[in-house]
Design an enzyme around this catalytic site. Structure first.
Site, PDB file in Angstrom:
ATOM      1  NE  ARG A 154     -15.472 -22.483  41.446  1.00  0.00           N
ATOM      2  CZ  ARG A 154     -14.881 -24.140  42.552  1.00  0.00           C
ATOM      3  NH1 ARG A 154     -14.123 -24.631  42.122  1.00  0.00           N
ATOM      4  NH2 ARG A 154     -15.670 -23.721  43.417  1.00  0.00           N
TER       5      ARG A 154
ATOM      6  CB  THR B 124     -19.733 -23.248  33.518  1.00  0.00           C
ATOM      7  OG1 THR B 124     -18.795 -22.263  33.645  1.00  0.00           O
ATOM      8  CG2 THR B 124     -21.126 -22.876  33.141  1.00  0.00           C
TER       9      THR B 124
ATOM     10  CG  ASP C 128     -16.040 -18.020  48.375  1.00  0.00           C
ATOM     11  OD1 ASP C 128     -16.368 -17.996  47.416  1.00  0.00           O
ATOM     12  OD2 ASP C 128     -14.818 -16.764  48.380  1.00  0.00           O
TER      13      ASP C 128
ATOM     14  CG  ASP D 169     -17.508 -14.693  49.663  1.00  0.00           C
ATOM     15  OD1 ASP D 169     -17.686 -13.965  49.115  1.00  0.00           O
ATOM     16  OD2 ASP D 169     -18.346 -15.740  49.494  1.00  0.00           O
TER      17      ASP D 169
HETATM   18  C1  PRP Z   1     -11.045 -18.469  44.476  1.00  0.00           C
HETATM   19  C2  PRP Z   1      -9.925 -18.640  44.322  1.00  0.00           C
HETATM   20  C3  PRP Z   1      -9.523 -19.144  42.902  1.00  0.00           C
HETATM   21  C4  PRP Z   1     -10.409 -20.066  42.538  1.00  0.00           C
HETATM   22  C5  PRP Z   1     -10.181 -21.490  42.295  1.00  0.00           C
HETATM   23  O1  PRP Z   1     -11.445 -17.430  43.306  1.00  0.00           O
HETATM   24  O2  PRP Z   1      -9.625 -17.628  44.916  1.00  0.00           O
HETATM   25  O3  PRP Z   1      -9.466 -18.259  41.803  1.00  0.00           O
HETATM   26  O4  PRP Z   1     -11.774 -19.532  43.207  1.00  0.00           O
HETATM   27  O5  PRP Z   1     -10.468 -22.277  41.839  1.00  0.00           O
HETATM   28  P1  PRP Z   1     -10.380 -23.010  40.740  1.00  0.00           P
HETATM   29  O6  PRP Z   1      -9.158 -24.236  41.243  1.00  0.00           O
HETATM   30  O7  PRP Z   1     -11.973 -23.992  40.969  1.00  0.00           O
HETATM   31  O8  PRP Z   1     -10.616 -22.023  39.254  1.00  0.00           O
HETATM   32  P2  PRP Z   1     -13.230 -17.472  43.253  1.00  0.00           P
HETATM   33  O9  PRP Z   1     -13.711 -17.381  41.459  1.00  0.00           O
HETATM   34  O10 PRP Z   1     -14.348 -17.700  44.510  1.00  0.00           O
HETATM   35  O11 PRP Z   1     -13.371 -15.762  42.984  1.00  0.00           O
HETATM   36  P3  PRP Z   1     -13.362 -14.394  43.779  1.00  0.00           P
HETATM   37  O12 PRP Z   1     -10.746 -14.624  43.799  1.00  0.00           O
HETATM   38  O13 PRP Z   1     -13.078 -13.190  43.665  1.00  0.00           O
HETATM   39  O14 PRP Z   1     -13.758 -14.510  45.514  1.00  0.00           O
HETATM   40  N1  URA Z   2     -12.465 -20.869  45.712  1.00  0.00           N
HETATM   41  C1  URA Z   2     -12.489 -21.416  47.233  1.00  0.00           C
HETATM   42  O1  URA Z   2     -12.763 -19.871  47.485  1.00  0.00           O
HETATM   43  N2  URA Z   2     -12.574 -22.371  47.535  1.00  0.00           N
HETATM   44  C2  URA Z   2     -12.694 -23.669  47.680  1.00  0.00           C
HETATM   45  O2  URA Z   2     -12.764 -24.422  47.934  1.00  0.00           O
HETATM   46  C3  URA Z   2     -12.485 -23.879  45.848  1.00  0.00           C
HETATM   47  C4  URA Z   2     -12.816 -22.069  44.696  1.00  0.00           C
END
Ligand code: PRP
Ligand code: URA
Length: 211
Positions: free
Chosen positions: A106, A110, A203, A206
């Site tokens: 994400r 944006t 997160d 992370d």
């Molecule tokens: C997180 C999570 C989802 C997304 C959710 O991933 O694992 O995929 O955010 O957010 P949304 O519903 O607003 O789209 P992230 O984009 O942080 O990537 P990562 O798993 O690589 O850390």
């Molecule tokens: N992605 C995450 O990992 N945590 C949140 O709360 C939202 C998006």
């Protein structure tokens, strides 16, 4: 009012205890990973009630009896990165499953999903039972984009597994994809101004990968 296609598991004490561990900012990465794993087993357990099965005969050392076998091929589709944390429990329970990878993140300004990798089949079979797995459903943008791709590739029977869901994202997905079953351990309160889930867990990627 939660639609019929959505199941929330947090009333069970094993789930709420592990959710407390997951949310706790003092939980170390290994404890966090362990709670993700345990909660994922519960999600797979509950959601696989919908699997079609056929009856088979089984010989015990003493007598013939009946058992079941799965009648559908299982696909496990994690959204990388954080969804990878839920993959091992799925492979443990469904050792014959196929894995379809979706790589996206994400954009933090944006909030739009950005694809960087994808390894789904060119065409799912009509009877495949597909799990889309991601611990976090926030705005719903990442899962929306992933569902759209899976449906474009012919997936008919999709179950979404998430650990924490925001009402905002759930509303989007249940309106757009009324046939997709959603099983989540918790529907939380809301999103904050940065579209993080409250109370949430921070997160997920992370915390799982210690970055
Ligand atoms: C997180 C999570 C989802 C997304 C959710 O991933 O694992 O995929 O955010 O957010 P949304 O519903 O607003 O789209 P992230 O984009 O942080 O990537 P990562 O798993 O690589 O850390
Ligand atoms: N992605 C995450 O990992 N945590 C949140 O709360 C939202 C998006």
């Amino acid at each position: 009012m939660i639609p019929e296609t959505v199941t929330e598991l947090k009333s069970h004490p094993l789930i709420s205890r592990n959710l407390a561990i997951l949310r706790d900012k003092h939980s170390s990465n290994s404890i966090f990973r362990d709670a993700v794993k345990k909660l994922s087993y519960f999600l797979f357990y509950e959601s696989s009630r919908a699997l079609k099965t056929t009856s088979i005969s089984v010989e015990t050392p003493l007598i013939e009896t009946t058992g079941i076998q799965f009648n559908q091929h299982i696909w496990l589709c994690p959204i990388c990165r954080a969804g990878l944390g839920m993959l091992e429990p799925g492979l443990d329970l469904f050792p014959d499953a196929s894995v379809g990878m979706i790589g996206l993140y994400r954009d933090e300004e944006t909030f739009e999903p950005q694809f960087y990798y994808e390894k789904l089949p060119a065409s799912f079979s009509e009877t495949d039972f597909c799990f889309l797995i991601d611990p976090m459903l926030a705005t719903g943008g990442s899962i929306d984009a992933s569902l759209a791709l899976m449906i474009k590739r012919g997936a008919k029977n999709i179950t979404l597994l998430t650990l924490i869901s925001a009402p905002e994202g759930l509303k989007l997905l249940t309106h757009k994809y009324p046939d997709v079953r959603i099983v989540t351990t918790s529907i939380d309160e809301r999103l904050n101004n940065n579209n993080y889930i409250l109370p949430g867990l921070g997160d997920a990627g992370d915390r799982f990968f210690n970055t």
